[in-house]
Design a protein around this motif. Structure first.
Motif, mmCIF file in Angstrom:
data_model
loop_
_atom_site.group_PDB
_atom_site.id
_atom_site.type_symbol
_atom_site.label_atom_id
_atom_site.label_comp_id
_atom_site.label_asym_id
_atom_site.label_seq_id
_atom_site.Cartn_x
_atom_site.Cartn_y
_atom_site.Cartn_z
ATOM 1 N N VAL A 36 0.831 -1.203 0.000
ATOM 2 C CA VAL A 36 0.000 0.000 0.000
ATOM 3 C C VAL A 36 0.865 1.253 0.000
ATOM 4 O O VAL A 36 0.617 2.202 -0.757
ATOM 5 C CB VAL A 36 -0.952 0.009 1.208
ATOM 6 C CG1 VAL A 36 -1.688 1.343 1.312
ATOM 7 C CG2 VAL A 36 -1.954 -1.131 1.107
ATOM 8 N N LEU A 37 1.901 1.274 0.826
ATOM 9 C CA LEU A 37 2.781 2.438 0.888
ATOM 10 C C LEU A 37 3.525 2.649 -0.428
ATOM 11 O O LEU A 37 3.737 3.790 -0.859
ATOM 12 C CB LEU A 37 3.782 2.271 2.038
ATOM 13 C CG LEU A 37 3.177 2.255 3.449
ATOM 14 C CD1 LEU A 37 4.262 2.039 4.488
ATOM 15 C CD2 LEU A 37 2.420 3.534 3.728
ATOM 16 N N ALA A 38 3.909 1.560 -1.073
ATOM 17 C CA ALA A 38 4.568 1.673 -2.381
ATOM 18 C C ALA A 38 3.624 2.287 -3.413
ATOM 19 O O ALA A 38 4.036 3.113 -4.238
ATOM 20 C CB ALA A 38 5.052 0.303 -2.845
ATOM 21 N N ILE A 39 2.359 1.902 -3.367
ATOM 22 C CA ILE A 39 1.368 2.460 -4.300
ATOM 23 C C ILE A 39 1.166 3.946 -4.030
ATOM 24 O O ILE A 39 1.054 4.754 -4.962
ATOM 25 C CB ILE A 39 0.038 1.699 -4.182
ATOM 26 C CG1 ILE A 39 0.211 0.269 -4.708
ATOM 27 C CG2 ILE A 39 -1.070 2.421 -4.943
ATOM 28 C CD1 ILE A 39 -0.995 -0.615 -4.473
ATOM 29 N N ILE A 40 1.122 4.330 -2.756
ATOM 30 C CA ILE A 40 0.942 5.738 -2.393
ATOM 31 C C ILE A 40 2.089 6.577 -2.957
ATOM 32 O O ILE A 40 1.863 7.637 -3.554
ATOM 33 C CB ILE A 40 0.871 5.883 -0.857
ATOM 34 C CG1 ILE A 40 -0.417 5.250 -0.332
ATOM 35 C CG2 ILE A 40 0.934 7.357 -0.448
ATOM 36 C CD1 ILE A 40 -0.488 5.165 1.178
ATOM 37 N N ILE A 41 3.308 6.100 -2.797
ATOM 38 C CA ILE A 41 4.466 6.828 -3.324
ATOM 39 C C ILE A 41 4.404 6.904 -4.846
ATOM 40 O O ILE A 41 4.702 7.946 -5.446
ATOM 41 C CB ILE A 41 5.772 6.149 -2.873
ATOM 42 C CG1 ILE A 41 5.975 6.353 -1.369
ATOM 43 C CG2 ILE A 41 6.974 6.703 -3.640
ATOM 44 C CD1 ILE A 41 7.190 5.639 -0.811
ATOM 45 N N THR A 42 4.000 5.809 -5.478
ATOM 46 C CA THR A 42 3.899 5.794 -6.939
ATOM 47 C C THR A 42 2.881 6.805 -7.438
ATOM 48 O O THR A 42 3.125 7.527 -8.417
ATOM 49 C CB THR A 42 3.519 4.390 -7.435
ATOM 50 O OG1 THR A 42 4.499 3.442 -7.003
ATOM 51 C CG2 THR A 42 3.427 4.364 -8.956
ATOM 52 N N ILE A 43 1.737 6.883 -6.769
ATOM 53 C CA ILE A 43 0.699 7.843 -7.170
ATOM 54 C C ILE A 43 1.229 9.268 -7.062
ATOM 55 O O ILE A 43 1.015 10.090 -7.966
ATOM 56 C CB ILE A 43 -0.557 7.663 -6.298
ATOM 57 C CG1 ILE A 43 -1.229 6.322 -6.601
ATOM 58 C CG2 ILE A 43 -1.544 8.809 -6.534
ATOM 59 C CD1 ILE A 43 -2.390 5.994 -5.690
ATOM 60 N N MET A 44 1.918 9.574 -5.971
ATOM 61 C CA MET A 44 2.460 10.922 -5.812
ATOM 62 C C MET A 44 3.466 11.247 -6.907
ATOM 63 O O MET A 44 3.477 12.359 -7.457
ATOM 64 C CB MET A 44 3.119 11.059 -4.433
ATOM 65 C CG MET A 44 2.137 11.106 -3.272
ATOM 66 S SD MET A 44 2.894 11.669 -1.721
ATOM 67 C CE MET A 44 4.214 10.477 -1.520
ATOM 68 N N GLU A 45 4.300 10.282 -7.248
ATOM 69 C CA GLU A 45 5.311 10.522 -8.274
ATOM 70 C C GLU A 45 4.679 10.744 -9.641
ATOM 71 O O GLU A 45 5.122 11.601 -10.415
ATOM 72 C CB GLU A 45 6.286 9.354 -8.330
ATOM 73 C CG GLU A 45 7.427 9.556 -9.305
ATOM 74 C CD GLU A 45 8.435 8.423 -9.274
ATOM 75 O OE1 GLU A 45 9.421 8.498 -10.014
ATOM 76 O OE2 GLU A 45 8.231 7.456 -8.515
#
Length: 207
Positions: free
Chosen positions: A13-22
């Motif tokens: 989930v945290l990896a997806i959150i970072i990906t969305i922000m990027e």
């Protein structure tokens, strides 16, 4: 669910959150230094949110490293934390696109505050499951940064009423405080007391 599966799910989930922000970072309109300078506020807001996600990932790992297991309450507490963290892409983009206006910055601060509260709830749920004399409670001791951070966020939220950019500076200071390495868990594990705590839990001695 085992704690390893919980940690793997949270990491995803945290990896997806970072990906969305990027993915929401727009490239400069012009291929010049001036074009890069124009998006510096965007890069700052992304960097700040990235730091916070990284801080939560780091401390989440530390918590689960000493946890004995998970139960229903811990699962919901973990989802509660992930919910507030999942709002980071939204509040980051809103703050940036509004030019760091008062209300978006205040909402950004509220998100930081509620994520901190959610992390505290998860921490207490893990300690309660293991017992007050368990390895996790012994390793954490008095959590000065955890107890003081909500007051910093509240100060930043109130400051946004006067100067939103200064408020973002306060949130950045809070992130820098958390970047200072906290080696309580490492020292505890290095001393072998974590294994002792888990062994006692397995024998039913700390319940």
């Amino acid at each position: 669910m085992t704690k390893n599966r919980l940690e793997a799910f949270s990491d995803g989930v945290l990896a997806i959150i970072i990906t969305i922000m990027e993915l929401e970072i727009q490239v400069p309109e012009e291929p010049t230094w001036q074009g890069l300078v124009a998006i510096l506020p965007t890069l700052f807001s992304y960097l700040l949110s990235f730091l916070y996600i990284g801080i939560y990932w780091n401390n989440h790992h530390h918590l689960l490293r000493l946890a004995s297991g998970v139960n229903g309450g811990i699962l919901w507490a973990n989802l509660h934390l992930l919910f507030w963290l999942s709002l980071f892409p939204f509040v980051t983009r809103w703050s940036d696109e509004s030019g760091f206006a008062e209300v978006p910055v205040m909402v950004y601060g509220f998100t930081l505050l509620l994520a901190a509260v959610a992390f505290y709830i998860l921490q207490r749920a893990l300690i309660r499951d293991q017992g007050a004399d368990g390895a996790l409670a012994a390793a954490l001791g008095r959590d000065w940064k955890g107890e003081g951070s909500p007051f910093i966020y509240l100060a930043g939220i109130l400051l946004a009423l006067l100067q939103p950019l200064a408020s973002m500076g306060v949130f950045a200071i809070a992130a820098l405080i958390w970047l200072v390495s906290d080696r309580r868990v490492e020292r505890f594990v290095g001393d072998g007391r974590a294994d002792l705590g888990r062994s006692e839990n397995d024998c039913g001695l700390t319940k």
